[in-house]
Design a protein around this motif. Structure first.
Motif, short mmCIF file in Angstrom:
data_model
loop_
_atom_site.label_atom_id
_atom_site.label_comp_id
_atom_site.label_asym_id
_atom_site.label_seq_id
_atom_site.Cartn_x
_atom_site.Cartn_y
_atom_site.Cartn_z
N ASP A 251 6.98 -0.32 4.28
CA ASP A 251 6.06 -0.40 3.15
C ASP A 251 6.74 -0.11 1.82
O ASP A 251 6.09 0.23 0.83
CB ASP A 251 4.85 0.52 3.37
CG ASP A 251 5.24 1.92 3.82
OD1 ASP A 251 6.46 2.23 3.90
OD2 ASP A 251 4.33 2.72 4.11
N HIS A 252 8.05 -0.22 1.78
CA HIS A 252 8.84 -0.14 0.55
C HIS A 252 8.18 -0.99 -0.52
O HIS A 252 7.78 -2.12 -0.26
CB HIS A 252 10.25 -0.65 0.87
CG HIS A 252 11.24 -0.55 -0.25
ND1 HIS A 252 11.65 0.64 -0.79
CD2 HIS A 252 11.91 -1.51 -0.93
CE1 HIS A 252 12.55 0.42 -1.75
NE2 HIS A 252 12.72 -0.89 -1.84
N ASN A 253 8.02 -0.45 -1.75
CA ASN A 253 7.28 -1.18 -2.78
C ASN A 253 7.93 -0.99 -4.15
O ASN A 253 9.04 -0.47 -4.26
CB ASN A 253 5.81 -0.75 -2.78
CG ASN A 253 5.64 0.74 -3.00
OD1 ASN A 253 6.56 1.43 -3.44
ND2 ASN A 253 4.45 1.26 -2.70
N ILE A 254 7.22 -1.38 -5.20
CA ILE A 254 7.78 -1.28 -6.55
C ILE A 254 7.97 0.18 -6.96
O ILE A 254 8.95 0.52 -7.63
CB ILE A 254 6.88 -2.01 -7.57
CG1 ILE A 254 6.64 -3.45 -7.14
CG2 ILE A 254 7.50 -1.96 -8.96
CD1 ILE A 254 7.92 -4.26 -6.96
N PHE A 255 7.05 1.05 -6.56
CA PHE A 255 7.19 2.48 -6.86
C PHE A 255 8.48 3.02 -6.27
O PHE A 255 9.24 3.74 -6.94
CB PHE A 255 5.97 3.22 -6.28
CG PHE A 255 5.81 4.64 -6.76
CD1 PHE A 255 6.29 5.06 -7.98
CD2 PHE A 255 5.12 5.56 -5.97
CE1 PHE A 255 6.11 6.38 -8.42
CE2 PHE A 255 4.94 6.87 -6.39
CZ PHE A 255 5.43 7.28 -7.61
N SER A 256 8.77 2.66 -5.03
CA SER A 256 9.99 3.17 -4.40
C SER A 256 11.24 2.43 -4.89
O SER A 256 12.35 2.95 -4.75
CB SER A 256 9.89 3.10 -2.87
OG SER A 256 9.64 1.79 -2.42
N LEU A 257 11.08 1.24 -5.48
CA LEU A 257 12.21 0.61 -6.14
C LEU A 257 12.61 1.40 -7.38
O LEU A 257 13.79 1.57 -7.68
CB LEU A 257 11.88 -0.84 -6.54
CG LEU A 257 11.94 -1.90 -5.45
CD1 LEU A 257 11.47 -3.24 -6.00
CD2 LEU A 257 13.35 -2.02 -4.88
N LYS A 258 11.60 1.86 -8.12
CA LYS A 258 11.86 2.65 -9.32
C LYS A 258 12.35 4.05 -8.98
O LYS A 258 13.16 4.64 -9.71
CB LYS A 258 10.59 2.74 -10.18
CG LYS A 258 10.21 1.47 -10.88
CD LYS A 258 11.25 1.07 -11.93
CE LYS A 258 11.34 2.05 -13.08
NZ LYS A 258 12.33 1.61 -14.10
#
Length: 204
Positions: free
Chosen positions: A79-86
């Protein structure tokens, strides 16, 4: 800052938000990782946790609906997402990791909702809205971390869903004080009532 406050006042911001029963309490992400300055903590988070302990006790004594949130990612990062990209370190907050567990002094009691999320808001993609609505909550008292991130996002969504947010200035914390102060001002002008824990408990 005085001139800025005058600008907000002239434009009609910062009106009083009256409290209305029933009350609920949302404690945002007061987990071990945010309590630890070596991981996600620092700033004024530790005193905010300490101030929230008697708040939680009072909420339970008064029979308020109480909800907690945690950031929890899948063990395989699916569930890697944009929040975890940042913020890639967010992916270390797994279900069984110590850093993702709610701090012991604020451990949920039976009947209290715990929502798991992968984005800043405790409302987005969780059953929190329906759970609070089912219990008739009108005013949602908010504590937690961090003020400029998950707290602010949850406050904006609470207001958007029709709850009256109350942010307790001594029960929210951030790893840096400048974002905390700016976010407290912004929320108080646009989205929420802002008061201390004791002011709220006297008024509720």
């Amino acid at each position: 800052m005085h001139a800025e406050i005058q600008t907000y006042a002239r434009q009609g911001f910062g009106a009083e938000l009256p409290l209305k029963a029933p009350f609920g309490l949302l404690i945002v992400d007061f987990v071990n990782g945010f309590a630890d300055p070596a991981i996600f903590g620092g700033g004024n988070i530790a005193p905010a946790i300490a101030s929230t302990v008697p708040l939680l006790q009072a909420a339970r004594e008064r029979g308020w609906a109480v909800a907690h949130s945690r950031i929890v990612y899948a063990d395989d990062g699916a569930d890697h997402n944009i929040f975890s990209l940042k913020v890639p370190a967010m992916l270390t907050l797994k279900e069984q990791e110590h850093r993702s567990a709610i701090v012991p002094e604020l451990a949920p009691a039976a009947g209290e909702l715990v929502v798991r999320k992968t984005v800043p808001s405790a409302f987005f993609g969780t059953p929190l809205t329906q759970w609070l609505a089912q219990r008739g909550v009108q005013t949602l008292v908010i504590a937690g971390a961090v003020t400029s991130g998950c707290v602010r996002a949850s406050v904006v969504d609470a207001m958007s869903w029709g709850f009256r947010p109350v942010v307790l200035s001594d029960c929210v914390g951030d790893r840096a004080l400048a974002p905390h102060d700016a976010s407290m001002f912004d929320m108080g002008q646009k989205y929420a009532a802002v008061m201390t824990r004791d002011e709220l408990l006297r008024a509720a």
